[in-house]
Scaffold this motif. Structure first.
Motif, mmCIF file in Angstrom:
data_model
loop_
_atom_site.group_PDB
_atom_site.id
_atom_site.type_symbol
_atom_site.label_atom_id
_atom_site.label_comp_id
_atom_site.label_asym_id
_atom_site.label_seq_id
_atom_site.Cartn_x
_atom_site.Cartn_y
_atom_site.Cartn_z
ATOM 1 N N THR A 19 0.779 -1.348 0.012
ATOM 2 C CA THR A 19 0.024 0.072 0.093
ATOM 3 C C THR A 19 0.801 1.371 -0.131
ATOM 4 N N SER A 69 0.915 4.119 -6.617
ATOM 5 C CA SER A 69 -0.247 4.795 -5.684
ATOM 6 C C SER A 69 -1.462 4.213 -5.892
ATOM 7 N N GLN A 72 -4.899 11.367 3.712
ATOM 8 C CA GLN A 72 -3.595 10.878 3.693
ATOM 9 C C GLN A 72 -2.635 11.956 3.865
ATOM 10 N N PHE A 126 -10.245 10.765 -0.029
ATOM 11 C CA PHE A 126 -9.307 9.622 0.215
ATOM 12 C C PHE A 126 -7.923 10.596 0.619
ATOM 13 N N LEU A 127 -7.593 11.382 -0.493
ATOM 14 C CA LEU A 127 -6.351 11.956 -0.428
ATOM 15 C C LEU A 127 -5.981 12.859 0.693
ATOM 16 N N PHE A 175 -4.017 2.545 -3.580
ATOM 17 C CA PHE A 175 -5.364 2.925 -3.106
ATOM 18 C C PHE A 175 -6.420 2.155 -2.970
ATOM 19 N N SER A 191 -6.251 -0.307 -0.271
ATOM 20 C CA SER A 191 -6.782 0.057 1.160
ATOM 21 C C SER A 191 -8.089 0.492 1.094
ATOM 22 N N LEU A 231 -12.170 10.712 -4.403
ATOM 23 C CA LEU A 231 -10.910 10.603 -4.545
ATOM 24 C C LEU A 231 -10.248 11.711 -3.675
ATOM 25 N N ASN A 247 0.559 5.028 1.773
ATOM 26 C CA ASN A 247 -0.619 5.088 2.620
ATOM 27 C C ASN A 247 -0.140 5.511 3.969
#
Length: 442
Positions: free
Chosen positions: A185, A276, A350, A346-347, A280, A283, A343, A188
């Motif tokens: 991952t 990446s 991170q 999600f980013l 993603f 995960s 998206l 992550n």
């Protein structure tokens, strides 16, 4: 000779000086024996996690001696030290148990600083996504080259520098890199931070290790590793309160993946976009419909191909490609991110810099680094300073050589010695200064 090829040639030369070994392709019988084979390299059975994992994070699942490629005899033991391969339990970003692999090296050199021998957890920079790329395997084989894959254990230099100072080192392979049960991952922040912190716990419990819970602990990482150590410094108070940090070095950390994704597209290391995306989707499978809606056949093939590649393979195979050639509508990955709220969410999860790091931290970033952009790394220092953290920010000034990968790789080498010295001072108990007050002028 093109610049990417020249860079690879230089890396191969450096690794050769460290004691490189070329590996032959695995025999056909390997695939019939239940072994895992990645691009012609048979992954040792050690790296196959058991079905049942221990409950406690940092618990050692198994260990065995690890032969270092460069090792010399001495009156006091092998130089630079005695290495142990290990597998330990950690927790992934979904809260599920996971196995991670790595290596612990007990140095032969005496620790001459204050207090007991300290421990540094080294988080490797980008290695790739194939299991053969794992940093622990790179300690045994600084070069893996067989016509199907090219992996260079460039982190060995930092490991040996720390060992020469009498510092014990534990290297993590992260989740899914080396361990054969899942895909790595890549970037992550939770997976990487957990793997780093649990590597410390595992090292302290190894039979024969001189480090204990009384040993000072430092974190060291550049690029992907810088993001991992930065995330670990933020998460330590909540995730691993038993791991007290004396100092953290985060070199060129990809703190903002949205900005980093945009910068990497079309460069020598565009393959990192595939790693990446693969990470993603590993995960968060709920992102799969977005990928399916945008990727064309070339993009799907690239992600599958990259999932078993190391850095050398990706540079040779995908250098300078644009992610827009991987999509059915000609949009770049950056365009897709900006059009897909899921998206973006999600980013944003991170993002590094939303919490206060534990202990003093040193952030170094090349001012001409346009691969892992200097501006977003500097912003991490600004964010942490605003939270009252003890930050030493170091802009590394080197000329722009015209290739993003070299602009990024240069500071790794030129600043490494200073970074090791800074961390060693923290491990000796020397207080760290902070230059947050002067950051606006830097």
């Amino acid at each position: 000779m093109p610049a990417p090829t020249r860079l690879l040639a230089a890396a191969v030369t450096v690794a050769a000086c460290l004691g490189a070994q070329a590996l032959p392709a695995a025999a056909d019988s390997a695939s019939n024996s239940g072994d895992t084979v990645s691009r012609g390299v048979t992954i040792p059975a050690f790296y196959n996690p058991p079905a049942q994992l221990p409950d406690a994070d940092g618990s050692v699942i198994r260990s065995e001696p690890l032969p270092l490629a460069l090792s010399l005899p001495s009156l006091h033991g092998p130089l630079p030290g005695k290495a142990t391969r290990l597998m330990y339990k950690t927790t992934d970003s979904t809260g599920s148990p996971a196995a991670a692999t790595g290596a612990y090296i007990e140095p032969t050199a005496k620790w001459r600083g204050a207090g007991p021998r300290p421990l540094v957890a080294l988080a490797p920079g980008t290695q790739g996504q194939g299991d053969q790329c794992a940093a622990s395997l790179g300690l045994e084989h600084p070069i893996t080259i067989n016509g199907q894959t090219l992996s260079v254990g460039y982190e060995d230099l930092a490991v040996y520098r720390l060992l020469a100072k009498g510092v014990a080192v534990v290297v993590t392979d992260y989740i899914g890199l080396g361990a054969t049960d899942r895909l790595h991952t890549y970037v992550n922040r939770l997976d990487e931070a957990h793997a780093v912190l649990d590597a410390v716990r595992a090292a302290r419990s190894l039979d024969g290790a001189s480090v204990t819970e009384q040993s000072r602990v430092g974190l060291f990482g550049y690029s992907q590793g810088g993001g991992a150590t930065a995330a670990a410094a933020e998460l330590q108070p909540a995730y691993a309160p038993d791991v007290q940090l004396s100092g953290t070095y985060a070199g060129a950390p990809p703190a903002d993946l949205t900005e980093t994704t945009k910068a990497i597209d079309g460069t020598d290391l565009v393959g990192a976009l595939g790693w990446s995306l693969n990470g993603f989707l590993q995960s968060d499978p709920a992102l799969r419909p977005i990928a399916d809606a945008h990727l064309n056949d070339k993009g799907r093939a690239a992600l599958k191909d990259l999932s078993t590649m190391c850095v050398g393979d990706a540079i040779l195979s995908y250098s300078s490609q644009r992610s827009s050639s991987w999509t059915n509508d000609g949009k770049s990955l950056d365009d897709i991110i900006r059009s897909e709220p899921r998206l973006q969410e999600f980013l944003e999860q991170q993002r590094i810099g939303t919490m206060t790091p534990a202990g003093p931290v040193r952030i170094a970033t090349g001012v001409k680094d346009n691969l892992v952009p200097h501006a977003q790394a500097r912003r991490l220092a600004v964010d942490w300073c605003a939270k009252g953290a003890q930050v030493t920010y170091k802009p590394v000034v080197l000329p722009d050589v015209g290739r993003a990968l070299i602009n990024h790789f240069g500071p790794l080498l030129t600043d490494q010695g200073t970074a090791v010295d800074w961390l060693t001072d923290r491990l000796s108990g020397e207080p760290a200064s902070s230059n947050c007050a002067s950051l606006p002028t830097q």
